[in-house]
Design a protein around this motif. Structure first.
Motif: not given
Ligand code: AHR
Length: 614
Positions: A13-14, A17-18, A453, A456, A460-461, A506
């Motif tokens: 997962s990035s 992300l958030y 997600e 992800s 990435k963002l 996360r």
């Protein structure tokens, strides 16, 4: 539904992300997060006039362009005192729809010019009630030969509302028949991390609570300018505020630029946010597009900006940064070239404009991740340089967000390629009318975020936009958070609480889930951390509660008691100032990895399940 979470395989997962997207829109900067509370303090923007100022005690006020503070601050406030005046007189400033007055300490700065020796009284006063919440005397000795700078601080008592002004009074008998001049009046409450010229502490803490990972700035449209000459210019937002001319922002009000490049980066540092810096790409909103060789000075300007941020102190701009108190280079891992270059007729020239900036920046700073401002392949160079990411924006209706749940499920995966969902939010109802804050719309965003997600490894963002509005001064709605000048006015939309819920749970690996039902109305994503925590996010975009059992067969060592955060409300439920009715409620649920943990996800609700090592 039974959700069986796989303990093997999965996608990385990035970690970022958030995050947050910020531009000065809806007075989110001046009058919003930035600490300075007085409006029109440097007579900036297209038509400042006497906006926010009023006479106190019979003085005559005027904007005087013949008496300037600096070449940047080109006007001052002339305060003429009629002959025979004997009273205390002066002027007031009503701030951004009122001056917020809370119990606490205020820093106050101003410039004065003209012959005056005596007491100046600074006050915070209820404009209708006349109640004085702070009154502070400072002794001033000024002449007409030069500006005198005064800095002081005082404490205030709590005002019941935002209907307040700041006022400056002096002994009218000493000035009768002549004038005094004032400029750059500044009033700050407590700032976040105690910074000089900083952001407001209350707003900073409210945004910090989201737990975002990055900050995209300074736009958005507000990067672009109505014309190339009125774009956001990095070099006019640095150094002493006395040297910042400000500009007419793209959202139809003056920007002081007191929240400038270095303040954005200080915000990032203090909130542990990774900067995503937007660079002007040659597109302005009024249609002025600069391309071809005419773009070269702007590419050079971007390189100067990067030298200012990243260069050693032996470089011209690195030395300038050091002279402004930041000798250490900043870290700028992400640069976005432009904003929404697929619109405003920008598409046809974006490939060449992007390439000009990309080539120059990538050659000088190969480790910076470059992001193109659109994912529309028809606007992008073909092929896209390897390793470049692209931005995609979604302003939708709730049902569109639900149908975009699988937007990235089958999106092409190319080594090095990534997506930035740089802006997304519900702005309209399913029938196309203007949307206001509502629970169901936020739940539809949660459905979309679950889709982000789940993907992800590619996405990435992602950042909701816009971030902040001053209630009553906003031209774009809805926004994630609102405030006014009244006490305790900071209000999180339901979307704010969902951002917070999702940011705070996360995993580093997204896990496959096999379920006994299809997606809709339930949507889910599962993840785990290297430390052995397991998260399952579930959104219910339906009118009935759903029972969910989460199983993690084979996950050893988990405690039997798992944590649950649930947010729900009626379809139209909403939050408002002083009336936050939809927010997460915590509880626990007992079960086991093999047998599962069973809980209800209410109608139009979101649940975040966390199982931790015993
Ligand atoms: O978020 C509001 C605006 O929406 C942004 O400034 C722009 O990028 C988009 O069109």
């Amino acid at each position: 539904a039974t959700l069986n979470v796989s303990t093997t395989g999965g996608n990385a997962s990035s970690p970022l992300l958030y995050g947050l997207m910020f531009e000065d829109i809806n007075n989110s900067g001046d009058g919003g997060i930035h600490g300075q509370l007085l409006k029109n303090n440097g007579f900036q923007g297209d038509t400042p006039g006497l906006t926010a100022y009023a006479s106190v005690g019979g003085t005559s006020l005027s904007q005087d362009a013949t008496v300037n503070l600096t070449t940047a601050i080109q006007s001052s406030l002339e305060v003429f005192v009629p002959s025979n005046t004997t009273a205390s007189v002066g002027f007031s400033n009503s701030g951004y729809a009122g001056v917020p007055v809370n119990a606490g300490t205020y820093a106050n700065y101003f410039y004065i010019k003209g012959n005056y020796s005596g007491t100046v009284t600074l006050q915070l006063v209820g404009s209708t009630s006349g109640t004085v919440f702070a009154s502070h005397d400072v002794t001033v000795s000024s002449t007409s030969a030069a500006w005198t700078y005064v800095e002081t601080s005082f404490t205030a008592s709590q005002s019941p509302d935002g209907d307040n002004v700041w006022q400056l009074l002096f002994d009218g008998s000493k000035v009768a028949g002549s004038s005094l001049w004032f400029d750059l009046v500044q009033l700050f409450p407590e700032t976040y991390h105690g910074r000089f010229n900083g952001i407001r502490n209350d707003v900073g803490e409210f945004l910090e609570a989201i737990g975002g990972s990055f900050l995209r700035f300074p736009g958005g449209n507000n990067l672009e300018g109505g014309s190339p000459s009125t774009r956001w210019k990095w070099n006019e937002t640095i150094g002493p505020v006395e040297n910042r001319p400000g500009r007419q922002g793209d959202w139809n009000y003056p920007n002081t630029d007191a929240l400038g490049l270095m303040e954005y980066l200080q915000w990032c540092d203090d909130m542990s946010l990774t900067p995503v810096l937007a660079i002007w790409s040659g597109l302005s909103l009024g249609g002025g597009i600069i391309s071809g060789t005419a773009l070269t000075p702007y590419v050079d300007d971007a390189l100067n900006e990067l030298e200012f941020l990243l260069g050693s102190t032996s470089t011209t701009y690195g030395a300038l940064r050091a002279s402004y108190g930041h000798p250490a280079p900043y870290t700028i891992p992400y640069i976005e070239i432009g904003n929404e270059d697929n619109v405003y007729s920008g598409c046809s020239t974006y490939a060449s404009r992007f390439t000009a900036f990309y080539n120059a920046i990538h050659a000088a700073y190969p480790s910076i991740q470059i992001i193109a401002s659109t994912s529309d392949a028809s606007c992008l160079p073909s092929p896209l340089p390897s390793g470049v990411w692209t931005d995609i924006h979604h302003y939708e209706s709730p049902s569109s967000f639900v149908s975009l749940f699988n937007e990235f499920d089958n999106y092409p995966r190319t080594t090095g390629y990534g997506i930035f969902v740089g802006e997304y939010a519900n702005t309209k109802t399913d029938s196309g009318t203007q949307l206001v804050w509502s629970n169901a719309s936020a739940i539809s965003e949660a459905v979309y975020m679950i889709g982000l997600e789940r993907n992800s490894d590619l996405v990435k963002l992602a950042s909701y936009a816009p971030l902040l509005e001053h209630f009553g001064l906003a031209t774009w709605s809805p926004d994630l958070v609102g405030l006014s000048s009244a006490p305790n006015s900071l209000t999180g939309s339901v979307s704010y609480y969902i951002q917070k819920l999702f940011s705070s749970a996360r995993g580093d690996t997204i896990r496959a889930v096999s379920a006994d039902v299809d997606f809709g109305p339930l949507y889910w994503v599962a993840s785990s951390t290297a430390g052995g925590e397991w998260f399952v996010k579930v959104a219910n975009y339906g009118t009935g509660a759903q029972s969910v059992t989460v199983r993690i067969p084979g996950a050893g060592g988990l405690g039997g008691t798992a944590a649950l955060l649930v947010l729900s409300g009626s379809e139209g439920a909403s939050n408002g100032p002083g009336d936050v009715e939809v927010l997460p409620v915590g509880s626990t649920v007992v079960g086991s990895a093999e047998a599962g943990w069973t809980f209800d996800v209410p109608a139009y609700g979101v649940a975040v399940f966390t199982a931790s090592p015993a």
